[in-house]
Design an enzyme around this catalytic site. Sequence first.
Site, PDB file in Angstrom:
ATOM      1  N   CYS A 117      33.784  50.169  90.745  1.00  0.00           N
ATOM      2  CA  CYS A 117      32.425  49.895  91.186  1.00  0.00           C
ATOM      3  C   CYS A 117      31.553  51.146  91.064  1.00  0.00           C
ATOM      4  O   CYS A 117      31.298  51.623  89.975  1.00  0.00           O
ATOM      5  CB  CYS A 117      32.469  49.333  92.612  1.00  0.00           C
ATOM      6  SG  CYS A 117      30.927  48.619  93.188  1.00  0.00           S
ATOM      7  N   HIS A 118      31.103  51.710  92.177  1.00  0.00           N
ATOM      8  CA  HIS A 118      30.306  52.934  92.169  1.00  0.00           C
ATOM      9  C   HIS A 118      31.166  54.195  92.248  1.00  0.00           C
ATOM     10  O   HIS A 118      30.659  55.301  92.159  1.00  0.00           O
ATOM     11  CB  HIS A 118      29.307  52.920  93.334  1.00  0.00           C
ATOM     12  CG  HIS A 118      28.186  51.948  93.149  1.00  0.00           C
ATOM     13  ND1 HIS A 118      28.365  50.590  93.249  1.00  0.00           N
ATOM     14  CD2 HIS A 118      26.883  52.135  92.859  1.00  0.00           C
ATOM     15  CE1 HIS A 118      27.213  49.977  93.039  1.00  0.00           C
ATOM     16  NE2 HIS A 118      26.296  50.891  92.780  1.00  0.00           N
ATOM     17  N   GLY A 119      32.490  54.035  92.401  1.00  0.00           N
ATOM     18  CA  GLY A 119      33.399  55.174  92.479  1.00  0.00           C
ATOM     19  C   GLY A 119      33.327  56.119  91.291  1.00  0.00           C
ATOM     20  O   GLY A 119      33.421  57.336  91.452  1.00  0.00           O
ATOM     21  N   MET A 121      30.901  57.241  89.862  1.00  0.00           N
ATOM     22  CA  MET A 121      29.820  58.225  90.051  1.00  0.00           C
ATOM     23  C   MET A 121      30.404  59.560  90.514  1.00  0.00           C
ATOM     24  O   MET A 121      29.895  60.626  90.153  1.00  0.00           O
ATOM     25  CB  MET A 121      28.806  57.706  91.081  1.00  0.00           C
ATOM     26  CG  MET A 121      28.041  56.488  90.625  1.00  0.00           C
ATOM     27  SD  MET A 121      27.076  55.721  91.955  1.00  0.00           S
ATOM     28  CE  MET A 121      25.797  56.927  92.167  1.00  0.00           C
TER      29      MET A 121
END
Length: 183
Positions: A117-119, A121
């Site tokens: 997911c946003h990990g 980043m």
Amino acid sequence: MADKVLIITGDGGETLEVLYPYERMREAGYEPVVAALHTDRKIQLVVHDFSDDFDTYTEKLGHTWPADIAIKDVNVGDYAGLIIPGGRAPEYLRLDKDVLRVVREFNEAGKPIAATCHGPMILAQAGILEGRSCAGFGMISPDVTGAGATYEDGDSVVSDNLVTARAWNDNGPWMGAFLKLLG
């Protein structure tokens, strides 16, 4: 004693991307250890879902969960692998010097790293994506490509010691690939 796997998250972490890997590691015989910026209170996880009348995902409060260790106290040598769930937590965790240190040390040691997911980043901010392939929530594709990686829309993209995925609905293939990397 079982090998330990570190899970880095915090307030705003996606419930399904924290708790599914946590239980999957237990099922596979590993000891999951949750690391956050603090250990003095429980982490507030969230639930992201989709609604036909929203342009993006919705967010609701999820479970609360205790952190086992502060990120600043993590010794990478104590762990077999690293999991970075998504949600909003990576947005601020990527700014913490200890989070970045831990990610870089896992990568330098060649230990398996899973992010979803946003990990990714955090992986981008840590500077470890150059020349690799990486999945993640579609909205972070500019972060991935800006860090020198090729963005792939996949449920378990493996690139060297990294395995990345788009979101919680990829948990099965994502964790299956991570377990293969762990051996």
